[in-house]
Design a protein around this motif. Structure first.
Motif, short mmCIF file in Angstrom:
data_model
loop_
_atom_site.label_atom_id
_atom_site.label_comp_id
_atom_site.label_asym_id
_atom_site.label_seq_id
_atom_site.Cartn_x
_atom_site.Cartn_y
_atom_site.Cartn_z
N LYS A 140 -28.29 20.88 -44.38
CA LYS A 140 -28.33 19.55 -43.77
C LYS A 140 -27.28 19.38 -42.67
O LYS A 140 -27.54 18.76 -41.63
N ASP A 141 -26.10 19.94 -42.88
CA ASP A 141 -25.04 19.81 -41.87
C ASP A 141 -25.42 20.51 -40.57
O ASP A 141 -25.19 19.96 -39.47
N ALA A 197 -27.96 18.43 -38.72
CA ALA A 197 -27.35 17.26 -38.09
C ALA A 197 -26.54 17.65 -36.85
O ALA A 197 -26.61 16.98 -35.81
N ASN A 198 -25.77 18.72 -36.96
CA ASN A 198 -24.95 19.16 -35.83
C ASN A 198 -25.79 19.57 -34.63
O ASN A 198 -25.35 19.45 -33.48
N GLY A 205 -28.60 18.18 -33.87
CA GLY A 205 -29.37 17.03 -33.42
C GLY A 205 -30.80 17.01 -33.93
O GLY A 205 -31.64 16.30 -33.39
N VAL A 206 -31.08 17.78 -34.98
CA VAL A 206 -32.41 17.79 -35.59
C VAL A 206 -32.42 16.71 -36.67
O VAL A 206 -31.88 16.89 -37.76
N LYS A 207 -33.01 15.57 -36.34
CA LYS A 207 -32.91 14.40 -37.20
C LYS A 207 -34.00 14.32 -38.26
O LYS A 207 -33.84 13.65 -39.28
N ALA A 208 -35.12 14.98 -38.01
CA ALA A 208 -36.23 14.93 -38.97
C ALA A 208 -36.72 16.35 -39.25
O ALA A 208 -36.71 17.20 -38.35
N THR A 209 -37.12 16.57 -40.48
CA THR A 209 -37.64 17.90 -40.81
C THR A 209 -39.01 18.08 -40.15
O THR A 209 -39.79 17.12 -40.06
#
Length: 420
Positions: free
Chosen positions: A155-156, A159-160, A162-166
């Motif tokens: 998850k980190d 997020a780093n 910029g991938v906000k949705a799977t």
């Protein structure tokens, strides 16, 4: 069937190394014994104890004996029971879903078509379990539970980047993985010989590993649709540093992921526990999503591992064996098994029972699209020789895909259709 998520009965491991270990049993005087063989790791001791008590309560005069069996050497033991040649017997036996065809060929399996259509809700069965259990239009294996691969992600790192949705489809998956693949970080760790994953991509394209025509099996990796699946595998595999000439266990992909610089792997959800054990700093930072399909409407196809239940023809009490399967596949005990073991239930209509379990819930969409290996009794020989692995390595190494696929397909055809 190779995927197992939990180990149970560890205290009994020594006792079960050579023969079945009876967890519950011992017929009381005047009672009727029914014997169930379960494979080590398939169900917890609590599940077995609770199920046994409930079954015996609902069937007065019955003593249910549950024997735990090791996977090593189980084929010979089952065949001995089916042939009536061994000292042991069983009324219901758990087998890997892809093993049913070989036991049908050996002989001694009871056909269960009538019961399956009438009592066990066959119209809602997962195809990856029910199809391998059906041979020449007759049902021999009753689906019990399923397990399949998902994408495990950090998850980190998502997020780093910029991938906000799977991702929900292949295009989104490739785009997200490209963002994640930077510097020392791998967008995905995908070993070059993970042929179970390749199989799913091939099925998504409408291709097959092998097809049966007029009683003869023919390798189909050189079909254009199968080649399209391999092409997608190559695109995805290039977005990481996975070895081209090894499978996912060489080295174990969970260990590679645990180092913290891999954004995704494809594997059973149970590998998350291995990752967290290797690197406790990742606890709570792992997520799951179904392997994306070609469109967002449905998840990608996956190889469905799991188990079916069979009844030997030589059972001394077929009616009670049918009762036993009826109980094991009931909604009550399917729910209990799925929740306690993080499995997918045997019916699509029961997928909701694992909604509180992130790993199992993300397996369910893939399980609905799940498939199994070709229903040849000789497929185990293919997995032993495994011409698919060197084919994959050849393509990833730059060889002509069509030529490499033809070599592998010819080997599959030879093994599956040659005389024993």
């Amino acid at each position: 069937m190779k995927m197992r998520f939990l180990a149970v009965c560890t205290a009994l491991a020594a006792a079960t190394a050579l023969t079945g270990c009876s967890l519950v049993g011992g017929s009381a005087e005047g009672s009727e014994k029914v014997t169930l063989w379960l494979m080590k790791g398939s169900a917890s001791e609590d599940f077995i104890a609770n199920f046994t008590a409930d079954f015996e309560k609902g069937h007065p005069g019955i003593d249910l004996e549950v024997k735990i069996q090791e996977w090593t050497g189980i084929g010979d033991k089952v065949n001995a029971v089916l042939a009536g040649k061994g000292k042991e017997s069983a009324d219901v036996i758990e087998v890997g879903n892809t093993q049913v065809a070989q036991y049908v060929e050996t002989g001694g399996l009871s056909e269960l078509t009538l019961e399956g259509l009438r009592e066990w809700g066959s119209k809602d069965w997962l195809k990856g379990l029910s199809d391998p259990g059906s041979v020449n239009g007759a049902q021999y294996g009753v689906p019990w539970y399923a397990a399949n691969r998902v994408v495990i992600y950090n998850k980190d790192l998502f997020a780093n980047a910029g991938v906000k949705a799977t991702p929900k489809n292949r295009q989104e998956w490739i785009s997200a993985t490209q963002k994640l693949d930077k510097g020392d970080q791998q967008g995905i760790y995908l070993a070059g010989q993970n042929w179970y994953v390749l199989a799913g991509f091939i099925w998504d394209e409408g291709g097959e590993l092998a097809v049966e025509t007029s009683g003869q099996w023919v390798g189909a990796l050189d079909d254009d649709k199968a080649l399209a699946g391999m092409d997608f595998y190559k695109q995805l595999q290039a977005l990481g540093d996975g070895p081209k000439d090894a499978d996912e266990e060489t080295p174990p992909q969970a260990d590679v992921f645990a180092r913290g610089q891999v954004a995704q792997i494809i594997g059973p959800p149970g590998q998350a526990a291995q990752i967290e054990a290797a690197n406790p700093a990742l606890k709570g930072k792992l997520g799951f999503f179904p392997i994306p399909g070609k469109t967002s409407e449905k998840a990608g196809a996956v190889f469905t591992g799991g188990s079916d239940l069979i009844i030997p023809e030589r059972t001394g009490n077929r009616a009670r064996a049918v009762d036993l399967i009826t109980a094991l596949v009931s909604e009550k005990w399917q729910t209990e098994l799925a929740r306690s073991m993080s499995y997918v239930p045997n019916k699509t209509t029961l997928a909701h029972v694992v909604e509180g379990n992130d790993g199992a819930a993300n397996m369910a969409p893939g399980a609905a699209q799940g498939r199994a290996t070709p229903k040849s009794a000789r497929w185990a020989e293919i997995e032993a020789k495994n011409p698919i692995k060197p084919y994959m390595t050849a393509v990833l190494g730059g060889q002509d895909p069509k030529e490499a696929a033809k070599v592998a397909s010819d080997t599959i055809s030879q093994v599956l259709s040659s005389d024993r």
